[in-house]
Write an enzyme that holds these catalytic residues in place. Structure first.
Site, short mmCIF file in Angstrom:
data_model
loop_
_atom_site.label_atom_id
_atom_site.label_comp_id
_atom_site.label_asym_id
_atom_site.label_seq_id
_atom_site.Cartn_x
_atom_site.Cartn_y
_atom_site.Cartn_z
N GLY A 138 1.37 -1.37 0.03
CA GLY A 138 0.12 0.07 0.13
C GLY A 138 0.57 1.22 0.16
CG HIS A 139 4.21 1.19 0.66
ND1 HIS A 139 5.30 0.35 -0.46
CD2 HIS A 139 4.16 0.14 1.44
CE1 HIS A 139 5.73 -0.51 0.51
NE2 HIS A 139 5.08 -0.16 1.01
#
Ligand code: TYD
Length: 138
Positions: free
Chosen positions: A51-52
């Site tokens: 998630g990055h």
């Protein structure tokens, strides 16, 4: 950064009746110098990781045991890749938003990385990531 830069790499398997061994060396096996490794395990069922995106970091993801999905997103296109064998690695280029999910029980995700850990290398906010790419949310 185009999603097509991310690709599966067949790792060189050396096997005989005693089992299998896979050596991974900078440059010859993977397209960057190895600076760091880490691994992710004991991921609870239904949980995700990632998630990055990273500004500079290059990485290779390997399902050393079990399986999981890597979802790649370059701001324009997304691609879901299931990793499920220890002799295949997924090269992930810089500036690629990634999410890991659907971990099988007892799975282990080995990550080989080109740089030391640096929180400043992360985009942890998706809109910041899109802005850096000169893209905005559809
Ligand atoms: P993070 O990169 O967000 O993990 P994932 O991508 O698997 O979801 O890192 C989780 C935490 O661990 C965060 O506080 C940073 C820390 N960390 C380190 O200290 N060193 C490392 O090499 C890595 C990858 C993470």
């Amino acid at each position: 950064m185009n999603i097509d830069r991310c690709k599966l790499i067949d790792l060189p398997k050396i096997y005989d009746k005693r089992g299998s061994l896979i050596p991974i060396e900078s440059s010859s096996t993977i397209p960057f110098q190895i600076k760091r490794i880490y691994y992710i395990y004991d991921v609870p069922e239904g949980s995700g990781r990632g998630g990055h995106a990273h500004k500079e970091l290059e990485q290779l993801f390997i399902a050393i045991s079990g399986s999981f999905d890597v979802i790649l997103d370059d701001g324009k296109a997304t691609k879901k890749i299931n990793l499920n064998r220890p002799d295949v690695g997924l090269y992930v280029s810089p500036m690629m938003w990634r999410t890991l999910e659907n971990f099988s029980s007892n799975s282990v995700c080995l990550v080989i990385a080109s740089l030391a850990f640096d929180e400043n290398d992360y985009f942890r906010n998706y809109n910041d990531y899109l802005s850096a790419l000169n893209l905005t949310k559809p």
